[in-house]
Design a protein around this motif. Structure first.
Motif, mmCIF file in Angstrom:
data_model
loop_
_atom_site.group_PDB
_atom_site.id
_atom_site.type_symbol
_atom_site.label_atom_id
_atom_site.label_comp_id
_atom_site.label_asym_id
_atom_site.label_seq_id
_atom_site.Cartn_x
_atom_site.Cartn_y
_atom_site.Cartn_z
ATOM 1 N N VAL A 1 94.904 12.314 43.578
ATOM 2 C CA VAL A 1 95.793 13.325 44.156
ATOM 3 C C VAL A 1 97.159 13.144 43.490
ATOM 4 O O VAL A 1 97.970 12.337 43.933
ATOM 5 C CB VAL A 1 95.888 13.177 45.690
ATOM 6 C CG1 VAL A 1 96.712 14.305 46.292
ATOM 7 C CG2 VAL A 1 94.494 13.130 46.319
ATOM 8 N N LYS A 2 97.365 13.878 42.411
ATOM 9 C CA LYS A 2 98.608 13.734 41.638
ATOM 10 C C LYS A 2 99.825 14.154 42.452
ATOM 11 O O LYS A 2 100.886 13.582 42.332
ATOM 12 C CB LYS A 2 98.561 14.619 40.392
ATOM 13 C CG LYS A 2 97.648 14.143 39.317
ATOM 14 C CD LYS A 2 97.786 15.076 38.098
ATOM 15 C CE LYS A 2 96.723 14.790 37.091
ATOM 16 N NZ LYS A 2 95.987 15.967 36.670
ATOM 17 N N GLU A 3 99.635 15.183 43.255
ATOM 18 C CA GLU A 3 100.759 15.779 43.984
ATOM 19 C C GLU A 3 100.763 15.278 45.432
ATOM 20 O O GLU A 3 100.004 15.773 46.264
ATOM 21 C CB GLU A 3 100.618 17.311 43.945
ATOM 22 C CG GLU A 3 101.804 18.038 44.503
ATOM 23 C CD GLU A 3 103.131 17.506 44.001
ATOM 24 O OE1 GLU A 3 103.901 16.981 44.832
ATOM 25 O OE2 GLU A 3 103.409 17.615 42.792
ATOM 26 N N PRO A 4 101.603 14.282 45.758
ATOM 27 C CA PRO A 4 101.614 13.712 47.106
ATOM 28 C C PRO A 4 101.865 14.756 48.199
ATOM 29 O O PRO A 4 101.467 14.558 49.340
ATOM 30 C CB PRO A 4 102.737 12.678 47.061
ATOM 31 C CG PRO A 4 102.876 12.327 45.620
ATOM 32 C CD PRO A 4 102.538 13.583 44.860
ATOM 33 N N ALA A 5 102.501 15.877 47.849
ATOM 34 C CA ALA A 5 102.766 16.915 48.846
ATOM 35 C C ALA A 5 101.484 17.533 49.398
ATOM 36 O O ALA A 5 101.512 18.187 50.446
ATOM 37 C CB ALA A 5 103.656 18.005 48.238
ATOM 38 N N LEU A 6 100.348 17.312 48.714
ATOM 39 C CA LEU A 6 99.074 17.826 49.235
ATOM 40 C C LEU A 6 98.655 17.096 50.506
ATOM 41 O O LEU A 6 97.895 17.619 51.309
ATOM 42 C CB LEU A 6 97.962 17.711 48.184
ATOM 43 C CG LEU A 6 98.082 18.615 46.960
ATOM 44 C CD1 LEU A 6 96.949 18.354 45.995
ATOM 45 C CD2 LEU A 6 98.118 20.081 47.365
ATOM 46 N N PHE A 7 99.138 15.867 50.672
ATOM 47 C CA PHE A 7 98.814 15.097 51.880
ATOM 48 C C PHE A 7 99.652 15.583 53.048
ATOM 49 O O PHE A 7 100.837 15.871 52.892
ATOM 50 C CB PHE A 7 99.126 13.607 51.686
ATOM 51 C CG PHE A 7 98.209 12.883 50.764
ATOM 52 C CD1 PHE A 7 96.920 12.546 51.149
ATOM 53 C CD2 PHE A 7 98.641 12.501 49.504
ATOM 54 C CE1 PHE A 7 96.082 11.846 50.297
ATOM 55 C CE2 PHE A 7 97.807 11.799 48.641
ATOM 56 C CZ PHE A 7 96.519 11.477 49.051
ATOM 57 N N ARG A 8 99.048 15.612 54.216
ATOM 58 C CA ARG A 8 99.834 15.798 55.433
ATOM 59 C C ARG A 8 100.408 14.425 55.784
ATOM 60 O O ARG A 8 99.861 13.392 55.431
ATOM 61 C CB ARG A 8 98.935 16.299 56.563
ATOM 62 C CG ARG A 8 98.363 17.667 56.239
ATOM 63 C CD ARG A 8 98.460 18.615 57.420
ATOM 64 N NE ARG A 8 98.432 19.995 56.975
ATOM 65 C CZ ARG A 8 97.323 20.720 56.868
ATOM 66 N NH1 ARG A 8 96.153 20.213 57.183
ATOM 67 N NH2 ARG A 8 97.387 21.970 56.448
ATOM 68 N N GLN A 9 101.499 14.410 56.523
ATOM 69 C CA GLN A 9 102.164 13.153 56.856
ATOM 70 C C GLN A 9 101.212 12.187 57.568
ATOM 71 O O GLN A 9 101.177 11.003 57.281
ATOM 72 C CB GLN A 9 103.401 13.427 57.718
ATOM 73 C CG GLN A 9 104.448 12.340 57.628
ATOM 74 C CD GLN A 9 104.882 12.003 56.197
ATOM 75 O OE1 GLN A 9 105.138 12.888 55.391
ATOM 76 N NE2 GLN A 9 104.954 10.729 55.879
ATOM 77 N N GLN A 10 100.393 12.713 58.507
ATOM 78 C CA GLN A 10 99.474 11.834 59.247
ATOM 79 C C GLN A 10 98.397 11.246 58.335
ATOM 80 O O GLN A 10 97.955 10.124 58.530
ATOM 81 C CB GLN A 10 98.840 12.577 60.421
ATOM 82 C CG GLN A 10 97.886 13.677 60.019
ATOM 83 C CD GLN A 10 97.678 14.694 61.131
ATOM 84 O OE1 GLN A 10 98.613 15.125 61.777
ATOM 85 N NE2 GLN A 10 96.433 15.071 61.343
ATOM 86 N N GLU A 11 97.982 11.996 57.309
ATOM 87 C CA GLU A 11 96.999 11.468 56.356
ATOM 88 C C GLU A 11 97.608 10.335 55.544
ATOM 89 O O GLU A 11 96.963 9.305 55.331
ATOM 90 C CB GLU A 11 96.523 12.562 55.393
ATOM 91 C CG GLU A 11 95.606 13.558 56.020
ATOM 92 C CD GLU A 11 95.417 14.798 55.152
ATOM 93 O OE1 GLU A 11 94.455 15.516 55.414
ATOM 94 O OE2 GLU A 11 96.236 15.055 54.242
ATOM 95 N N LEU A 12 98.838 10.538 55.097
ATOM 96 C CA LEU A 12 99.517 9.468 54.355
ATOM 97 C C LEU A 12 99.600 8.213 55.203
ATOM 98 O O LEU A 12 99.342 7.108 54.727
ATOM 99 C CB LEU A 12 100.922 9.913 53.936
ATOM 100 C CG LEU A 12 101.014 10.745 52.671
ATOM 101 C CD1 LEU A 12 102.437 11.244 52.465
ATOM 102 C CD2 LEU A 12 100.544 9.953 51.463
#
Length: 117
Positions: A62-73
């Motif tokens: 996942v190159k683009e961390p913005a694809l993650f939701r905060q809870q997933e991170l």
């Protein structure tokens, strides 16, 4: 023989891979790699070499961390900025991490192995 590396481009793709039923005909062990940096680029070939040791291993990049939701991170990496990858077991919980100071093939293989019990 699998696709060893999946380059996730969209939120839908990410959700599909993190779901209970990822888009494979078997139950893979996933190594979720986050970001795109010199460190990640150094680690990816080693992660792939480790993935090739077992045909159920897949590296999900996942190159683009913005694809993650905060809870997933939070669920995948906690608040550990040194974790470059999280390995998910069959129950889709994190079984191991790879940190930016241990990027070798053996480190990736160890993390994958932890997810296999």
């Amino acid at each position: 023989m699998g696709p060893w590396l999946v380059d996730v481009q969209t939120r839908d793709e990410l959700e599909s891979w993190l779901s209970e039923s990822p888009p494979t005909t078997y139950r893979p062990v996933l190594m979720v790699v986050r970001g795109d940096s010199a460190t990640i680029r150094e680690f990816l070939p080693n992660a792939l070499d480790a993935a090739k040791l077992d045909d159920r291993r897949i590296v999900v990049w996942v190159k683009e961390p913005a694809l993650f939701r905060q809870q997933e991170l939070g669920r995948l990496f906690g608040d550990d900025a040194t974790a470059v990858a999280a390995v998910l077991g069959d129950d889709r919980t994190v079984a191991a991490w790879v940190h930016d100071d241990r990027l070798g093939v053996d480190d990736a293989d160890f993390a994958f192995s932890a997810a296999r019990g």
